[in-house]
Design a protein around this motif. Structure first.
Motif, mmCIF file in Angstrom:
data_model
loop_
_atom_site.group_PDB
_atom_site.id
_atom_site.type_symbol
_atom_site.label_atom_id
_atom_site.label_comp_id
_atom_site.label_asym_id
_atom_site.label_seq_id
_atom_site.Cartn_x
_atom_site.Cartn_y
_atom_site.Cartn_z
ATOM 1 N N GLY A 1 0.825 -1.202 0.099
ATOM 2 C CA GLY A 1 0.007 0.022 -0.021
ATOM 3 C C GLY A 1 0.919 1.344 0.097
ATOM 4 O O GLY A 1 2.065 1.258 0.316
ATOM 5 N N LEU A 2 0.279 2.464 -0.355
ATOM 6 C CA LEU A 2 0.919 3.820 -0.413
ATOM 7 C C LEU A 2 0.737 4.404 0.984
ATOM 8 O O LEU A 2 -0.437 4.517 1.390
ATOM 9 N N PRO A 3 1.924 4.771 1.818
ATOM 10 C CA PRO A 3 1.614 5.489 2.824
ATOM 11 C C PRO A 3 1.573 6.912 2.787
ATOM 12 O O PRO A 3 0.877 7.856 3.607
ATOM 13 N N ARG A 4 1.518 7.503 1.486
ATOM 14 C CA ARG A 4 1.372 8.869 1.199
ATOM 15 C C ARG A 4 1.126 8.923 -0.544
ATOM 16 O O ARG A 4 1.556 8.066 -1.176
ATOM 17 N N ASP A 5 0.682 9.941 -0.916
ATOM 18 C CA ASP A 5 0.401 10.112 -2.402
ATOM 19 C C ASP A 5 1.807 10.065 -3.312
ATOM 20 O O ASP A 5 2.792 10.247 -2.881
ATOM 21 N N ALA A 6 1.529 9.710 -4.491
ATOM 22 C CA ALA A 6 2.644 9.593 -5.437
ATOM 23 C C ALA A 6 2.917 10.899 -5.780
ATOM 24 O O ALA A 6 2.128 11.903 -5.835
ATOM 25 N N GLU A 7 4.133 11.375 -6.256
ATOM 26 C CA GLU A 7 4.640 12.605 -6.861
ATOM 27 C C GLU A 7 5.039 12.411 -8.453
ATOM 28 O O GLU A 7 5.704 11.373 -8.430
ATOM 29 N N LEU A 8 4.788 13.407 -9.354
ATOM 30 C CA LEU A 8 5.243 13.297 -10.866
ATOM 31 C C LEU A 8 6.308 14.474 -10.698
ATOM 32 O O LEU A 8 6.091 15.538 -10.152
ATOM 33 N N ALA B 1 7.646 9.108 -11.959
ATOM 34 C CA ALA B 1 6.900 9.129 -10.725
ATOM 35 C C ALA B 1 7.410 8.506 -9.682
ATOM 36 O O ALA B 1 8.156 7.435 -9.810
ATOM 37 N N ASN B 2 7.554 8.993 -8.421
ATOM 38 C CA ASN B 2 7.929 8.393 -7.086
ATOM 39 C C ASN B 2 6.894 8.128 -6.234
ATOM 40 O O ASN B 2 6.029 8.994 -6.203
ATOM 41 N N PHE B 3 7.009 7.084 -5.646
ATOM 42 C CA PHE B 3 6.347 6.829 -4.481
ATOM 43 C C PHE B 3 6.891 5.654 -3.311
ATOM 44 O O PHE B 3 7.679 5.020 -3.829
ATOM 45 N N THR B 4 6.065 5.490 -2.187
ATOM 46 C CA THR B 4 6.710 4.303 -1.553
ATOM 47 C C THR B 4 5.738 3.541 -1.182
ATOM 48 O O THR B 4 4.315 3.665 -1.139
ATOM 49 N N LEU B 5 6.175 2.160 -1.199
ATOM 50 C CA LEU B 5 5.389 1.064 -1.237
ATOM 51 C C LEU B 5 5.689 0.509 0.051
ATOM 52 O O LEU B 5 6.841 0.323 0.614
ATOM 53 N N ALA B 6 4.831 0.305 0.962
ATOM 54 C CA ALA B 6 4.513 -0.183 2.320
ATOM 55 C C ALA B 6 4.022 -1.625 2.472
ATOM 56 O O ALA B 6 2.880 -1.832 1.757
ATOM 57 N N ALA B 7 4.766 -2.538 3.106
ATOM 58 C CA ALA B 7 4.199 -3.811 3.188
ATOM 59 C C ALA B 7 4.355 -4.328 4.651
ATOM 60 O O ALA B 7 5.396 -3.711 5.126
ATOM 61 N N GLN C 1 -3.710 0.340 -2.841
ATOM 62 C CA GLN C 1 -2.878 -1.139 -2.898
ATOM 63 C C GLN C 1 -2.444 -1.284 -4.356
ATOM 64 O O GLN C 1 -3.290 -1.228 -5.269
ATOM 65 N N VAL C 2 -1.405 -1.520 -4.485
ATOM 66 C CA VAL C 2 -0.651 -1.791 -5.833
ATOM 67 C C VAL C 2 0.269 -2.751 -5.827
ATOM 68 O O VAL C 2 0.817 -3.132 -4.896
ATOM 69 N N ALA C 3 0.525 -3.327 -6.958
ATOM 70 C CA ALA C 3 1.568 -4.395 -7.251
ATOM 71 C C ALA C 3 2.456 -3.796 -8.235
ATOM 72 O O ALA C 3 1.945 -3.032 -9.151
ATOM 73 N N VAL C 4 3.769 -3.830 -8.067
ATOM 74 C CA VAL C 4 4.860 -3.312 -9.074
ATOM 75 C C VAL C 4 5.851 -4.174 -9.537
ATOM 76 O O VAL C 4 5.931 -5.235 -8.972
#
Length: 159
Positions: A10-17, A27-33, A82-85
């Motif tokens: 899941g993303l703990p904060r919004d993605a940034e472009l 785009a940058n984002f943090t993936l939390a598991a 929730q995402v899969a990369v």
């Protein structure tokens, strides 16, 4: 060695472009598991281990087979999604102004997939029993789980 992996979280904060000086979108984002277990004393799911991984996803300019603007689409991801990369792990190294060498492991993704989110549910009776048995060191071949059920409960199929 296969260097392509898929991770989900899941993303703990919004993605940034952002855009490079050459105009490429990234785009940058943090993936939390996290691993979790049901804590019967607290009557809720609790995290046992957390992982936060920085993810970078670029557009693929000039790719005729796949002209999808992945970075621009990923920039729409919001906190809680929730995402899969799919991509690979990379190590980025740099030197600070003080001359200290630093490095960081990041995930360089080339695809992402949104996952459905389910509402938080309380574990059913069978899940609570499994959790209790596991905490007591029981396995499927020992303790209460090695015996057939005394009577069919609500968690049993109707056949």
């Amino acid at each position: 060695m296969i260097d392509v992996i898929t991770l989900a979280g899941g993303l703990p904060r919004d993605a940034e472009l952002r855009f490079t000086p050459q105009g490429a979108a990234v785009a940058n984002f943090t993936l939390a598991a996290s691993d979790g277990r049901y804590d019967q004393d607290q009557n809720k799911w609790v995290s046992t281990r957390n992982l936060y991984l920085d993810v970078t996803i670029w557009n693929e300019p000039g790719n005729k087979e796949n002209p999808t603007p992945w970075a621009e689409m990923a920039a729409n991801l919001k906190k809680g999604d929730q995402v899969a990369v799919t991509g690979k792990l990379i190590t980025r190294s740099w030197e600070t102004k003080e001359g200290e060498k630093r490095s960081k492991v990041e995930f360089n993704a080339y695809r992402y997939y949104t996952l459905p989110t389910a509402p938080q549910q309380q574990p059913n009776q069978a899940q609570q029993q499994w959790s209790n048995a596991a905490q007591q060191g029981q396995t499927a071949t020992s303790g209460a789980w090695s015996q057939p059920p005394a009577q069919a409960g609500q968690d049993q199929p109707p056949f």
